[in-house]
Enzyme design. Structure first.
Site: not given
Ligand code: OGA
Ligand code: MN
Length: 281
Positions: A99, A255, A270
């Protein structure tokens, strides 16, 4: 232009490693370098950063404007920081499928800055795929087939009342009353607002269908594009350690958070940066 101490080394498949920067003490010039390298490479990897939450917020603000995610739980005292967490008891993770963040918004988030706080002893890597390269690798027929198309993106099937997020045990993501899940329409091939390069902008997580076509009519072409976009030569894998940081551009990459560490704890912080409405290439 890159300044003296900053070194950017292309990673295999997607993105670049950046050395010679302390993100906790980012100068204005370095912030410009990071932004420029991000737009060029799509995702940047940093090691051994010791960012406090305050410094995480400050470095994000030096690069752009913060966009607070409306689905994720926040770190206590820091509404700008989303907690991306999996406990030893949980089976489902966050981001466990290909996504790109926030494509369901009318002005999708520019980027996400993920800081590893606690990592499992093994596993929990994240995959990234390069959407500049995905577009570049399309043959003429495929390019002609998607030229001028727009696609509808949504979040209701994930974060809505009956969405997939309500079925797993990531209960913190479960739809809260009053949180909206609107749909948005974006060009299938965008001109990246920072680099000017064309990028493929559909993703398996949030793209529902092409504008003017049903989901059933859209799926064959969507699935072909999705399979093309994750060819191994355009994918890289990042193994986290506490203090590792990945800063990705949501308009240039996808990712996928691997979920291969059941029984262990993983905690990431994040911050999401705001983007702009996207235009066709
Ligand atoms: C995000 C996600 C990836 C991860 O924080 O948007 O997709 O590796 N995380 O935690
Ligand atoms: Mn993500």
């Amino acid at each position: 232009m890159l300044h003296d101490r900053v070194r950017v080394r292309k990673a295999d498949g997607c993105g670049a490693h950046v050395e010679g920067i302390d993100l906790g003490r980012l100068t204005e010039r370095e912030a410009d370098d990071v932004r420029e390298a991000l737009f060029e490479h799509g995702v940047l990897f940093f090691r051994d950063q010791s960012l406090t939450p305050e410094q995480h917020v400050a470095m994000a603000e030096a690069i752009g404007r913060i966009d607070i995610n409306r689905f994720f739980p926040a770190l206590r005292g820091y509404p700008q920081i989303a907690k991306v967490e999996k406990t030893p008891e949980q089976r489902s993770n966050i981001g466990g499928g290909w996504h790109t963040d926030h494509s369901y918004d009318a002005e999708p988030a520019m980027g996400s800055i993920l800081v590893a706080r606690e990592t499992p002893p093994i596993g929990g890597d994240t995959l990234f795929a390069d959407m500049y390269a995905a577009y570049e690798a399309l043959d003429d027929d495929a390019r002609a087939e998607i030229a001028g198309l727009r696609a509808v993106h949504g979040s209701g099937h994930v974060f809505g009342a009956a969405g997939t997020a309500t079925r797993g045990d990531q209960t913190a993501l479960t739809a809260r009353p009053g949180v909206e899940t609107p749909e948005s329409v974006h060009p299938v091939v965008i001109r990246h607002p920072g680099s000017g390069k064309p990028a493929l902008y559909v993703n398996p997580g949030f793209t529902l269908r092409f504008e003017g076509r049903s989901r059933e009519e859209s799926l064959p072409l969507l699935q072909r594009l999705f399979a093309h976009a994750i060819q191994p030569e355009r994918v890289c894998r990042f193994a986290w350690r506490p203090g590792s940081v990945a800063f990705w551009d949501n308009r240039a990459t996808w990712h996928f958070a691997l979920n291969d560490y059941h029984g262990h704890y993983r905690l990431m912080h994040r911050i999401t940066l705001a983007g702009v409405a996207l235009e066709a290439a």
